[in-house]
Design an enzyme around this catalytic site. Sequence first.
Site, PDB file in Angstrom:
ATOM      1  N   ASP A 396    -110.210 -25.674 100.228  1.00 55.24           N
ATOM      2  CA  ASP A 396    -110.968 -24.968  99.270  1.00 55.24           C
ATOM      3  C   ASP A 396    -110.818 -23.329  99.287  1.00 55.24           C
ATOM      4  O   ASP A 396    -110.182 -22.917 100.259  1.00 55.24           O
ATOM      5  CB  ASP A 396    -112.415 -25.494  99.070  1.00 55.24           C
ATOM      6  CG  ASP A 396    -113.036 -24.908  97.987  1.00 55.24           C
ATOM      7  OD1 ASP A 396    -112.467 -24.606  96.791  1.00 55.24           O
ATOM      8  OD2 ASP A 396    -114.374 -24.938  97.888  1.00 55.24           O
ATOM      9  N   GLU A 399    -106.911 -19.894  96.971  1.00 58.26           N
ATOM     10  CA  GLU A 399    -106.254 -19.169  95.673  1.00 58.26           C
ATOM     11  C   GLU A 399    -105.510 -17.819  96.030  1.00 58.26           C
ATOM     12  O   GLU A 399    -104.540 -17.464  95.545  1.00 58.26           O
ATOM     13  CB  GLU A 399    -107.289 -18.889  94.604  1.00 58.26           C
ATOM     14  CG  GLU A 399    -107.533 -20.469  93.703  1.00 58.26           C
ATOM     15  CD  GLU A 399    -108.574 -20.931  94.458  1.00 58.26           C
ATOM     16  OE1 GLU A 399    -109.482 -20.303  95.320  1.00 58.26           O
ATOM     17  OE2 GLU A 399    -108.610 -22.204  94.408  1.00 58.26           O
ATOM     18  N   ASP A 471    -114.388 -26.059  89.860  1.00 62.80           N
ATOM     19  CA  ASP A 471    -115.807 -26.039  89.482  1.00 62.80           C
ATOM     20  C   ASP A 471    -116.215 -26.344  87.818  1.00 62.80           C
ATOM     21  O   ASP A 471    -116.261 -25.363  87.129  1.00 62.80           O
ATOM     22  CB  ASP A 471    -116.322 -24.664  89.830  1.00 62.80           C
ATOM     23  CG  ASP A 471    -116.218 -24.433  91.399  1.00 62.80           C
ATOM     24  OD1 ASP A 471    -116.084 -25.760  92.070  1.00 62.80           O
ATOM     25  OD2 ASP A 471    -116.387 -23.339  91.765  1.00 62.80           O
TER      26      ASP A 471
HETATM   27  C1  GLC Z   1    -116.310 -23.968  95.604  1.00 61.88           C
HETATM   28  C2  GLC Z   1    -115.814 -25.411  95.373  1.00 61.88           C
HETATM   29  C3  GLC Z   1    -116.777 -26.371  95.384  1.00 61.88           C
HETATM   30  C4  GLC Z   1    -117.776 -26.337  96.606  1.00 61.88           C
HETATM   31  C5  GLC Z   1    -118.248 -24.990  97.014  1.00 61.88           C
HETATM   32  C6  GLC Z   1    -118.817 -24.779  98.168  1.00 61.88           C
HETATM   33  O1  GLC Z   1    -117.127 -23.427  94.611  1.00 61.88           O
HETATM   34  O2  GLC Z   1    -115.085 -25.329  94.164  1.00 61.88           O
HETATM   35  O3  GLC Z   1    -116.213 -27.609  95.248  1.00 61.88           O
HETATM   36  O4  GLC Z   1    -118.824 -27.237  96.532  1.00 61.88           O
HETATM   37  O5  GLC Z   1    -117.161 -24.113  96.778  1.00 61.88           O
HETATM   38  O6  GLC Z   1    -117.927 -25.261  99.296  1.00 61.88           O
END
Ligand code: GLC
Length: 807
Positions: A396, A399, A471
Amino acid sequence: MIISHPSTKDNLNNGLGNLMQYEEITNGIEGKTEASKFKILVYSPHIFRIHITRNELYDDHSYAVVVQPDFEDYILEDAGDYLTIRTSDITLKVDKQPVKFTFYNKRGEIINEDDVFGTSWIGEQVTTYKKLQDGERFIGLGEKTGPLDRKGHGYQHWNTDHFAYGVESDPLYCSTPFYIGVHHKMAYGIFFDNTHKSHFNFAASNNRFSSFSADSGDMNYYFIHHDSVDHIIQSYSHLTGKMPLPPLWSIGYQQCRYSYYPDKEAVTVAQTFRDKDIPADVIVFDIHYMEDYKIFTWDKKKFSNPKEMIDHLRSLGFHVVVMCDPGIKIEEGYEAYEDGKHQDIFLKYPDGEYYSGQVWPGWCHFPDFTNPKTRRWWEEKFKDYVDLGIHGFWNDMNEIATWGQMLPDLIEFDMEGEKATSRKARNVYGMQMAKSTYEGARNLLKGKRPFNLTRSGFSGVQRYAAVWTGDNVATDEHMLLGVRLVNSLGLAGVAFTGFDTGGFVGNASEHLFARWVELGAFSPFFRGHSMINSRDSEPWAFGEEVEEICRNYIKLRYRLMPYLYSAFYEAAQTGTPVARSLAIDYTHDQKIYDPAYHNQYMFGKNILVAPVESTKHLTKVYLPEGEWYDFFTDRTYKGGETIIAECPIERLPLFIKASSIIPVAPSVGDNTCDLGDVLELHVYKGKEEGQFTYYEDDGESYNYQQGSYLKRTIKYDPGKSSIIVSEAEGKYKSKYNKIRVCLHGFDFDSVRVNETMVEIKEITYRFIEPISNFDPIYTEPNEALQVKDLRFVEFENRAEAFKVTLY
Ligand code: GLC
């Protein structure tokens, strides 16, 4: 002091100019124009590459493309004013004055043609302009909001963390600069292999051209032509690679939340699935499992004994997936930070100082995943996770996301030794992180397949990870947008994709959650996820009605597992998507682009899904040509027409194409390891021949690569009223002892299996159970979701070929 001004020339558009010279090279030609040099390379009869540069050297390294040109069966001719390069499928005409490219099909029709501006530059920015064809539509481009037909819209590729993005927001997390154009019953694909920020204009704010451009770098694109969109996607997948066959458990239901803690809560959630008889395969741990969000650590208070907890979850039949963020907290004594410094693997400013940015743990350094040395470093760090029994990873914030969302342009990346700044590297950073995680996990898991998920990626990301759409927000609009994003990612070669079921941001209403689970069950990647401080969002958290609906649809997903896993197998073999926009198989049917129907898709090749808001009880559905069966009731419909379908909250409109064969596991248990021992083959009478490639293996190892798999071709012949199942290919013995052939829509008096007459049985068949009556107005539908008097025959599942004939 000398101040240099940019020349006026650089402020204006500069084209390629005339052809100066050219020569034949292996697999194509190389030439010079007044302003540039270029190569044309032939990859297959269906794939040409145009590579143009103004620099001395071509930028030849690609993170996306995994093959070299390997085709020489083309004819080059010089006609004086122009050249042609012809394969059996495409003729490329290269005009000499000025240089511009036109692609023709074998009937001599123009498929795609440069505008007179051809390829040109404004300063460093390079653009190719394509003449807008009459009636031209544009589809694909991956994770892009907006309609199925992108004509009139423009998009950027610049991987971006966009929390709670809007239904029109652009860009999002993942960049796949590949689109498909459709006009005059033709289709072509263009893949622009340039990782700089890129821009696609599909006749937005103009009525003359479509164009694609990048802020810098070469014009380097692949032109693909086939008669079908499906084959165009397959050729694109030939170039950029296919997804590895994922572990079966990863296509089961995954339960996630930001975040489950402490350990007891996670175990309780897992146990509740079992107590409530809702199948599920995965519990996902978001950032709170870590100590202060430091990757490779565990919070000692919340998770005092991770091994014990994971063992417990495993004993309940769950796999564990953990969050991995790239930011390494700057903290003395923290092993990953100290070691990272010691190994010198972090991104730097040009003066050699490590770049620091803020993300969940506070100030962080970031591993440079474009450096092979960093990738090796990262790969080894997964040993502790794997030793704990973790087989799934979630990449995650890659980017790269940092607070402020403004990673400075001047940061330097290794880029496999070629060195570049963020401008060139940003779009591939996430994919290289996913690659490191995937390869690390794969090596450490010693023969077991890992599951890997990423938010950010570039073309080719499918080789390393599934992609989810970040998100999203708990609204009906977003739910439908998610479907389009998934379908669009499929058009761009990413077959394993999904959205946060239930919506990440905000609180879903009861019915919105129920509808979202229904749709999630028909998404390649199926995971419930919601944000910190939002309402509880497990399938039982919305009251009994929603719980019954969730149980029904999650079970239905598991019942369809033999069908779905076969679709995943095919995707892994060819790149053809699992969730299939109708634009793949009904490309030239104008109706499917109508926004009223553009969310519809095929799940696998045979099930049509008509997504609908949670608030509707009736919806219009467009059924393309052919004949269709209502999935739940077997009511038949003629295609090429719009129908009004009932969609009270417990019913997602689903239709089966006539002549389809759908393998189903009717008696599912807790998870994908427990799909019962009966395999049903549902055959739907139709006029056309039907064919299905059934695939099975152990679902977790790589033994299938050594022949331990089972593959059978199932053919339905309407003329002979027969169903022929080929001998099982491969060494794997089916999990299913019994075969049940379920016959939908047929008239017959007797059935023979091979030459033997067999007993015909009859049942009232339900793909989902009737739910309790929660809504006094709609008493009917619950009970109505059944196929009355479905006839079937049943026999032992042997490896030999067999034939079922109806008389
Ligand atoms: C980012 C991710 C989300 C996750 C959050 C905390 O916003 O897209 O899915 O829950 O980070 O890690």
